[in-house]
Motif scaffolding. Sequence first.
Motif, PDB file in Angstrom:
ATOM      1  N   PHE A 118       0.823  -1.198   0.000  1.00 22.51           N
ATOM      2  CA  PHE A 118       0.000   0.000   0.000  1.00 22.51           C
ATOM      3  C   PHE A 118       0.861   1.254   0.000  1.00 22.51           C
ATOM      4  CE2 PHE A 118      -2.527  -3.369   1.891  1.00 22.51           C
ATOM      5  CZ  PHE A 118      -3.681  -3.281   1.134  1.00 22.51           C
ATOM      6  N   ASP A 119       0.255   2.372  -0.349  1.00 27.46           N
ATOM      7  CA  ASP A 119       0.928   3.671  -0.357  1.00 27.46           C
ATOM      8  C   ASP A 119       1.383   3.996   1.067  1.00 27.46           C
ATOM      9  OD1 ASP A 119       1.698   6.317  -0.455  1.00 27.46           O
ATOM     10  OD2 ASP A 119      -0.228   7.061  -1.192  1.00 27.46           O
ATOM     11  N   GLN A 120       2.693   3.988   1.271  1.00 25.02           N
ATOM     12  CA  GLN A 120       3.246   4.185   2.613  1.00 25.02           C
ATOM     13  C   GLN A 120       3.074   5.619   3.127  1.00 25.02           C
ATOM     14  OE1 GLN A 120       4.461   1.393   4.424  1.00 25.02           O
ATOM     15  NE2 GLN A 120       3.382   0.498   2.669  1.00 25.02           N
ATOM     16  N   SER A 121       2.691   6.546   2.250  1.00 28.70           N
ATOM     17  CA  SER A 121       2.483   7.920   2.707  1.00 28.70           C
ATOM     18  C   SER A 121       1.066   8.130   3.261  1.00 28.70           C
ATOM     19  CB  SER A 121       2.752   8.910   1.566  1.00 28.70           C
ATOM     20  OG  SER A 121       1.789   8.757   0.540  1.00 28.70           O
ATOM     21  N   ASN A 122       0.179   7.163   3.073  1.00 31.06           N
ATOM     22  CA  ASN A 122      -1.188   7.271   3.573  1.00 31.06           C
ATOM     23  C   ASN A 122      -1.200   7.260   5.099  1.00 31.06           C
ATOM     24  OD1 ASN A 122      -3.731   5.826   4.666  1.00 31.06           O
ATOM     25  ND2 ASN A 122      -4.333   6.596   2.646  1.00 31.06           N
ATOM     26  N   GLU A 123      -1.959   8.180   5.684  1.00 30.41           N
ATOM     27  CA  GLU A 123      -2.036   8.317   7.141  1.00 30.41           C
ATOM     28  C   GLU A 123      -2.435   7.009   7.824  1.00 30.41           C
ATOM     29  OE1 GLU A 123      -5.071  11.111   8.234  1.00 30.41           O
ATOM     30  OE2 GLU A 123      -4.963  10.574  10.355  1.00 30.41           O
ATOM     31  N   TYR A 124      -3.423   6.334   7.272  1.00 31.11           N
ATOM     32  CA  TYR A 124      -3.902   5.123   7.937  1.00 31.11           C
ATOM     33  C   TYR A 124      -2.995   3.919   7.712  1.00 31.11           C
ATOM     34  CZ  TYR A 124      -7.859   7.614   9.600  1.00 31.11           C
ATOM     35  OH  TYR A 124      -8.631   8.504  10.278  1.00 31.11           O
ATOM     36  N   VAL A 125      -2.271   3.921   6.640  1.00 31.47           N
ATOM     37  CA  VAL A 125      -1.265   2.867   6.438  1.00 31.47           C
ATOM     38  C   VAL A 125      -0.173   3.025   7.493  1.00 31.47           C
ATOM     39  CG1 VAL A 125       0.509   1.971   4.877  1.00 31.47           C
ATOM     40  CG2 VAL A 125      -1.765   2.537   3.991  1.00 31.47           C
ATOM     41  N   GLN A 126       0.204   4.281   7.760  1.00 33.01           N
ATOM     42  CA  GLN A 126       1.218   4.529   8.791  1.00 33.01           C
ATOM     43  C   GLN A 126       0.693   4.166  10.180  1.00 33.01           C
ATOM     44  OE1 GLN A 126       2.388   8.625   8.209  1.00 33.01           O
ATOM     45  NE2 GLN A 126       3.317   8.192   6.226  1.00 33.01           N
ATOM     46  N   LYS A 127      -0.577   4.496  10.468  1.00 34.04           N
ATOM     47  CA  LYS A 127      -1.159   4.145  11.764  1.00 34.04           C
ATOM     48  C   LYS A 127      -1.259   2.632  11.931  1.00 34.04           C
ATOM     49  CE  LYS A 127      -3.967   8.233  12.649  1.00 34.04           C
ATOM     50  NZ  LYS A 127      -5.348   8.749  12.826  1.00 34.04           N
ATOM     51  N   GLU A 128      -1.534   1.941  10.833  1.00 29.25           N
ATOM     52  CA  GLU A 128      -1.698   0.476  10.869  1.00 29.25           C
ATOM     53  C   GLU A 128      -0.466  -0.202  11.463  1.00 29.25           C
ATOM     54  OE1 GLU A 128      -4.502  -1.146   9.525  1.00 29.25           O
ATOM     55  OE2 GLU A 128      -3.749  -3.164   9.848  1.00 29.25           O
ATOM     56  N   ALA A 129       0.714   0.292  11.130  1.00 27.45           N
ATOM     57  CA  ALA A 129       1.947  -0.307  11.672  1.00 27.45           C
ATOM     58  C   ALA A 129       1.938  -0.246  13.190  1.00 27.45           C
ATOM     59  CB  ALA A 129       3.167   0.400  11.102  1.00 27.45           C
ATOM     60  N   GLY A 130       1.525   0.892  13.748  1.00 35.12           N
ATOM     61  CA  GLY A 130       1.439   1.027  15.198  1.00 35.12           C
ATOM     62  C   GLY A 130       0.382   0.134  15.802  1.00 35.12           C
ATOM     63  N   TRP A 131      -0.747   0.029  15.112  1.00 38.82           N
ATOM     64  CA  TRP A 131      -1.826  -0.835  15.622  1.00 38.82           C
ATOM     65  C   TRP A 131      -1.386  -2.299  15.640  1.00 38.82           C
ATOM     66  CZ3 TRP A 131      -5.759   1.680  11.799  1.00 38.82           C
ATOM     67  CH2 TRP A 131      -6.101   2.952  12.246  1.00 38.82           C
ATOM     68  N   ARG A 132      -0.697  -2.695  14.584  1.00 35.55           N
ATOM     69  CA  ARG A 132      -0.231  -4.088  14.522  1.00 35.55           C
ATOM     70  C   ARG A 132       0.785  -4.376  15.633  1.00 35.55           C
ATOM     71  NH1 ARG A 132      -1.009  -6.934   9.294  1.00 35.55           N
ATOM     72  NH2 ARG A 132      -2.569  -5.712   8.220  1.00 35.55           N
ATOM     73  N   GLU A 133       1.634  -3.403  15.914  1.00 37.22           N
ATOM     74  CA  GLU A 133       2.598  -3.568  16.997  1.00 37.22           C
ATOM     75  C   GLU A 133       1.853  -3.702  18.327  1.00 37.22           C
ATOM     76  OE1 GLU A 133       5.799  -0.778  16.870  1.00 37.22           O
ATOM     77  OE2 GLU A 133       6.339  -1.172  18.950  1.00 37.22           O
ATOM     78  N   GLU A 134       0.840  -2.847  18.520  1.00 40.56           N
ATOM     79  CA  GLU A 134       0.036  -2.879  19.744  1.00 40.56           C
ATOM     80  C   GLU A 134      -0.660  -4.229  19.910  1.00 40.56           C
ATOM     81  OE1 GLU A 134      -1.896   1.164  19.911  1.00 40.56           O
ATOM     82  OE2 GLU A 134      -3.335   0.005  21.088  1.00 40.56           O
ATOM     83  N   LEU A 135      -1.153  -4.779  18.820  1.00 40.81           N
ATOM     84  CA  LEU A 135      -1.861  -6.061  18.846  1.00 40.81           C
ATOM     85  C   LEU A 135      -0.912  -7.259  18.866  1.00 40.81           C
ATOM     86  CD1 LEU A 135      -4.629  -5.224  16.220  1.00 40.81           C
ATOM     87  CD2 LEU A 135      -4.959  -5.548  18.688  1.00 40.81           C
ATOM     88  N   GLY A 136       0.349  -7.010  18.579  1.00 41.61           N
ATOM     89  CA  GLY A 136       1.306  -8.112  18.534  1.00 41.61           C
ATOM     90  C   GLY A 136       1.215  -8.926  17.257  1.00 41.61           C
ATOM     91  N   THR A 137       0.603  -8.347  16.218  1.00 45.87           N
ATOM     92  CA  THR A 137       0.476  -9.072  14.955  1.00 45.87           C
ATOM     93  C   THR A 137       1.571  -8.700  13.966  1.00 45.87           C
ATOM     94  OG1 THR A 137      -1.039  -7.402  14.087  1.00 45.87           O
ATOM     95  CG2 THR A 137      -2.025  -9.318  15.184  1.00 45.87           C
ATOM     96  N   ASP A 138       2.523  -7.903  14.408  1.00 46.21           N
ATOM     97  CA  ASP A 138       3.617  -7.492  13.527  1.00 46.21           C
ATOM     98  C   ASP A 138       4.822  -8.408  13.644  1.00 46.21           C
ATOM     99  OD1 ASP A 138       4.136  -6.664  16.146  1.00 46.21           O
ATOM    100  OD2 ASP A 138       5.528  -5.129  15.464  1.00 46.21           O
ATOM    101  N   ARG A 139       4.750  -9.343  14.583  1.00 42.17           N
ATOM    102  CA  ARG A 139       5.907 -10.211  14.820  1.00 42.17           C
ATOM    103  C   ARG A 139       6.038 -11.276  13.738  1.00 42.17           C
ATOM    104  NH1 ARG A 139       3.428 -11.157  20.265  1.00 42.17           N
ATOM    105  NH2 ARG A 139       3.422  -9.069  21.031  1.00 42.17           N
ATOM    106  N   PRO A 140       7.278 -11.557  13.370  1.00 41.00           N
ATOM    107  CA  PRO A 140       7.498 -12.626  12.388  1.00 41.00           C
ATOM    108  C   PRO A 140       7.186 -13.995  13.002  1.00 41.00           C
ATOM    109  CG  PRO A 140       9.586 -11.784  13.186  1.00 41.00           C
ATOM    110  CD  PRO A 140       8.519 -10.927  13.786  1.00 41.00           C
ATOM    111  N   VAL A 141       6.880 -14.931  12.161  1.00 42.62           N
ATOM    112  CA  VAL A 141       6.598 -16.289  12.602  1.00 42.62           C
ATOM    113  C   VAL A 141       7.901 -16.979  12.962  1.00 42.62           C
ATOM    114  CG1 VAL A 141       5.655 -18.511  11.901  1.00 42.62           C
ATOM    115  CG2 VAL A 141       4.606 -16.402  11.105  1.00 42.62           C
ATOM    116  N   SER A 142       7.926 -17.661  14.116  1.00 44.79           N
ATOM    117  CA  SER A 142       9.138 -18.399  14.492  1.00 44.79           C
ATOM    118  C   SER A 142       9.175 -19.716  13.747  1.00 44.79           C
ATOM    119  CB  SER A 142       9.156 -18.645  15.986  1.00 44.79           C
ATOM    120  OG  SER A 142       8.035 -19.415  16.357  1.00 44.79           O
ATOM    121  N   SER A 143      10.353 -20.197  13.499  1.00 45.86           N
ATOM    122  CA  SER A 143      10.453 -21.487  12.809  1.00 45.86           C
ATOM    123  C   SER A 143      11.228 -22.475  13.619  1.00 45.86           C
ATOM    124  CB  SER A 143      11.086 -21.306  11.441  1.00 45.86           C
ATOM    125  OG  SER A 143      12.315 -20.642  11.555  1.00 45.86           O
TER     126      SER A 143
END
Length: 143
Positions: A118-143
């Motif tokens: 997605f367009d990284q300059s979009n306000e909500y795309v930028q907010k999404e990164a923070g939301w994912r971090e808050e939810l813990g869904t930004d972490r890579p999968v362990s192998s």
Amino acid sequence: MKYMLIMRTTDQAIEASKDMDFAEIINAMGAYNESLLKAGVLLAGEGLAGPEEGFIVDFDAETPIISDGPYGETKELFSGFWIIQTSSKDEAVEWAKRCPLGPGVKLEVRRVTEMEEFDQSNEYVQKEAGWREELGTDRPVSS
């Protein structure tokens, strides 16, 4: 790459499953989920309750219209999903083929879009990164 495996069943398959050994179904699904987990590819998964507990929000009118389930005529119903992360489409296909499902059930596999698409300059795309971090869904999968 993330993929969503969407389990779709027919009314006939749901009726047929009522005659099956439920413990056997749970054990087969549990073993499948365990293999996904041990391989480090499982990100999420849930089964869905029957359509009699659901409802539809129809946006055709100016004000959304709510209708309780069960729904009108349907050919297939979503009944559960998994989200997996694999190194390739071929690997996702292999995991999908191992799912312990029977006749009348289909598994639709769809790639999940990544934030980088997605367009990284979009306000909500930028907010999404923070939301994912808050939810813990930004972490890579362990192998």
